[in-house]
Design a protein around this motif. Structure first.
Motif, PDB file in Angstrom:
ATOM      1  N   ALA A  74       0.661  -1.590   0.055  1.00 18.85           N
ATOM      2  CA  ALA A  74       0.389   0.075  -0.071  1.00 18.85           C
ATOM      3  C   ALA A  74       0.711   1.462  -0.084  1.00 18.85           C
ATOM      4  O   ALA A  74       0.598   2.637  -0.734  1.00 18.85           O
ATOM      5  N   ASP A  75       2.013   1.665   0.569  1.00 17.30           N
ATOM      6  CA  ASP A  75       3.308   2.394   0.593  1.00 17.30           C
ATOM      7  C   ASP A  75       3.849   2.619  -0.613  1.00 17.30           C
ATOM      8  O   ASP A  75       3.719   4.034  -0.731  1.00 17.30           O
ATOM      9  N   VAL A  76       3.374   2.387  -1.655  1.00 16.99           N
ATOM     10  CA  VAL A  76       3.684   1.743  -3.000  1.00 16.99           C
ATOM     11  C   VAL A  76       3.253   1.787  -3.756  1.00 16.99           C
ATOM     12  O   VAL A  76       3.471   1.694  -5.809  1.00 16.99           O
ATOM     13  N   ARG A  77       2.115   1.712  -3.639  1.00 18.50           N
ATOM     14  CA  ARG A  77       0.917   1.647  -4.929  1.00 18.50           C
ATOM     15  C   ARG A  77       1.067   1.869  -5.175  1.00 18.50           C
ATOM     16  O   ARG A  77      -0.020   1.855  -6.844  1.00 18.50           O
ATOM     17  N   HIS A  78       1.161   3.640  -6.151  1.00 24.60           N
ATOM     18  CA  HIS A  78       1.169   4.208  -7.263  1.00 24.60           C
ATOM     19  C   HIS A  78       2.610   4.255  -7.470  1.00 24.60           C
ATOM     20  O   HIS A  78       2.166   4.394  -9.612  1.00 24.60           O
ATOM     21  N   LEU A  79       2.943   3.460  -7.400  1.00 20.57           N
ATOM     22  CA  LEU A  79       4.293   2.896  -8.168  1.00 20.57           C
ATOM     23  C   LEU A  79       5.028   1.501  -7.492  1.00 20.57           C
ATOM     24  O   LEU A  79       6.216   1.202  -7.049  1.00 20.57           O
ATOM     25  N   ARG A  80       4.417   0.481  -8.913  1.00 21.12           N
ATOM     26  CA  ARG A  80       4.677  -0.609  -8.474  1.00 21.12           C
ATOM     27  C   ARG A  80       5.313  -1.267  -9.867  1.00 21.12           C
ATOM     28  O   ARG A  80       4.435  -0.769 -10.610  1.00 21.12           O
ATOM     29  N   PHE A  81       6.086  -2.007 -10.110  1.00 20.40           N
ATOM     30  CA  PHE A  81       6.211  -2.374 -10.955  1.00 20.40           C
ATOM     31  C   PHE A  81       7.026  -3.672 -11.103  1.00 20.40           C
ATOM     32  O   PHE A  81       6.642  -4.594 -10.174  1.00 20.40           O
ATOM     33  N   LEU A  82       7.167  -4.395 -12.666  1.00 21.52           N
ATOM     34  CA  LEU A  82       7.132  -5.453 -12.993  1.00 21.52           C
ATOM     35  C   LEU A  82       8.591  -5.587 -14.186  1.00 21.52           C
ATOM     36  O   LEU A  82       8.608  -4.754 -14.531  1.00 21.52           O
ATOM     37  N   GLY A  86       7.601 -10.478 -16.384  1.00 21.05           N
ATOM     38  CA  GLY A  86       6.162  -9.835 -15.547  1.00 21.05           C
ATOM     39  C   GLY A  86       6.376 -10.332 -13.986  1.00 21.05           C
ATOM     40  O   GLY A  86       5.904 -10.486 -13.385  1.00 21.05           O
ATOM     41  N   HIS A  87       7.694 -10.413 -13.493  1.00 15.69           N
ATOM     42  CA  HIS A  87       8.104 -11.184 -12.340  1.00 15.69           C
ATOM     43  C   HIS A  87       8.459  -9.305 -11.152  1.00 15.69           C
ATOM     44  O   HIS A  87       8.670  -8.293 -11.374  1.00 15.69           O
ATOM     45  N   PRO A  88       6.858  -9.464 -10.348  1.00 15.97           N
ATOM     46  CA  PRO A  88       6.994  -8.474  -9.814  1.00 15.97           C
ATOM     47  C   PRO A  88       8.917  -7.658  -8.501  1.00 15.97           C
ATOM     48  O   PRO A  88       9.433  -8.714  -8.143  1.00 15.97           O
ATOM     49  N   LEU A  89       8.428  -6.617  -8.507  1.00 12.66           N
ATOM     50  CA  LEU A  89       9.866  -6.496  -8.204  1.00 12.66           C
ATOM     51  C   LEU A  89       9.751  -5.138  -6.891  1.00 12.66           C
ATOM     52  O   LEU A  89       8.938  -4.365  -6.827  1.00 12.66           O
ATOM     53  N   THR A  90      10.001  -6.097  -5.844  1.00 15.47           N
ATOM     54  CA  THR A  90      10.166  -6.069  -4.401  1.00 15.47           C
ATOM     55  C   THR A  90      10.657  -4.735  -3.832  1.00 15.47           C
ATOM     56  O   THR A  90      11.944  -4.543  -4.873  1.00 15.47           O
ATOM     57  N   SER A  91      10.279  -3.802  -3.708  1.00  9.83           N
ATOM     58  CA  SER A  91      10.819  -2.374  -2.871  1.00  9.83           C
ATOM     59  C   SER A  91      11.757  -2.380  -1.621  1.00  9.83           C
ATOM     60  O   SER A  91      10.690  -3.074  -0.582  1.00  9.83           O
ATOM     61  N   TYR A  92      12.097  -1.957  -1.347  1.00 15.57           N
ATOM     62  CA  TYR A  92      12.476  -1.839  -0.340  1.00 15.57           C
ATOM     63  C   TYR A  92      13.186  -0.104   0.435  1.00 15.57           C
ATOM     64  O   TYR A  92      13.359   0.525  -0.622  1.00 15.57           O
ATOM     65  N   VAL A  93      12.929   0.187   1.907  1.00 12.35           N
ATOM     66  CA  VAL A  93      13.180   1.667   2.080  1.00 12.35           C
ATOM     67  C   VAL A  93      14.196   1.856   2.311  1.00 12.35           C
ATOM     68  O   VAL A  93      14.384   1.110   4.019  1.00 12.35           O
ATOM     69  N   HIS A  94      14.773   2.595   2.830  1.00 11.75           N
ATOM     70  CA  HIS A  94      15.702   3.150   3.750  1.00 11.75           C
ATOM     71  C   HIS A  94      15.561   4.322   4.122  1.00 11.75           C
ATOM     72  O   HIS A  94      15.670   5.591   3.583  1.00 11.75           O
ATOM     73  N   ALA A  95      15.558   5.285   5.638  1.00 15.00           N
ATOM     74  CA  ALA A  95      14.811   6.129   6.180  1.00 15.00           C
ATOM     75  C   ALA A  95      15.933   6.502   6.413  1.00 15.00           C
ATOM     76  O   ALA A  95      17.697   6.415   6.747  1.00 15.00           O
TER      77      ALA A  95
END
Length: 230
Positions: A74-82, A86-95
């Motif tokens: 939900a935190d990146v629902r506006h920018l999600r990529f495959l 067709g494999h989803p790219l997992t996103s990681y966040v660093h503060a």
């Protein structure tokens, strides 16, 4: 694909599959290089890339550990990529940090008020490219969150607002354009401040259509051909 890319992708895939979990200690550079059949120099470059992305942390005298936090969908629902397969790219966040300021800008035009808090974060998308995120709140709303630790800032900030303040995000307006990169993006992504970058602006509303947060997401050019998921 270069040896460096192959090794980096293999480590990222191990994190995404759960074979490597947060807190796991990695083998020594020499052992890891032997496992992946590459030179120690290549392994050092791969680990440096992943450390910069926030997926691993290197502790002097102790070793290298998995530290990447997955961004909730939900935190990146506006920018999600495959990727192209067709494999989803997992996103990681660093503060990167929290800043309090009274400086005016599009965030103050939207949120109104006199004082604001900006949460600077870097989002690594599947090891392919990085985005710089600035998440703005009114200072009084940030204070109401109570004690906020680094791990809190590396989770879904919208969920944090919902859980602690009972303020759901009910609507989001968004715009995209090319513009000079933000100062935070120049620092965290090493972008050229004179060259245009991708810029996405999001304005979140809560109950009674009240402005809740302002967010900007900035990124530089990348060569991968990706599918945007909505």
């Amino acid at each position: 694909m270069t040896k460096l890319e192959r090794v980096s992708d293999a480590i990222i895939e191990a994190i995404e599959s759960g074979a490597l979990r947060e807190g796991d200690r990695l083998p020594s550079e020499e052992e890891f290089a032997a496992q992946h059949q590459v030179s120690v120099g290549t392994m050092q470059k791969a680990l440096a890339r992943l450390a910069h992305a926030g997926l691993i942390r290197r502790e002097h005298g102790r070793g290298t550990f998995i530290s990447g936090n997955k961004v909730a969908p939900a935190d990146v629902r506006h920018l999600r990529f495959l990727d192209e397969q067709g494999h989803p790219l997992t996103s990681y966040v660093h503060a990167n940090g929290v800043k309090r300021m009274k400086r005016k800008g599009p965030w103050s035009d939207f949120l109104e008020g006199e004082a604001f808090v900006r949460v600077d974060r870097t989002i690594n998308v599947g090891g392919k490219f990085e985005l710089s995120s600035e998440f703005w709140l009114r200072e009084e709303d940030f204070e109401r969150l109570g004690g906020v630790e680094r791990q809190d800032l590396e989770t879904n900030l919208r969920e944090l607002l919902l859980q602690r303040l009972a303020l759901p995000t009910l609507r989001v307006d968004q715009w995209i354009r090319f513009a000079p990169p933000t100062a935070a993006a120049v620092r965290s992504l090493d972008l050229d401040p004179e060259k245009p970058s991708f810029l996405m602006e999001l304005r979140g509303y809560t109950l009674s259509d009240k402005p809740l947060y302002y967010q900007s997401v900035c990124g530089g050019p990348f060569s991968e051909r990706l599918v945007i998921v909505r």
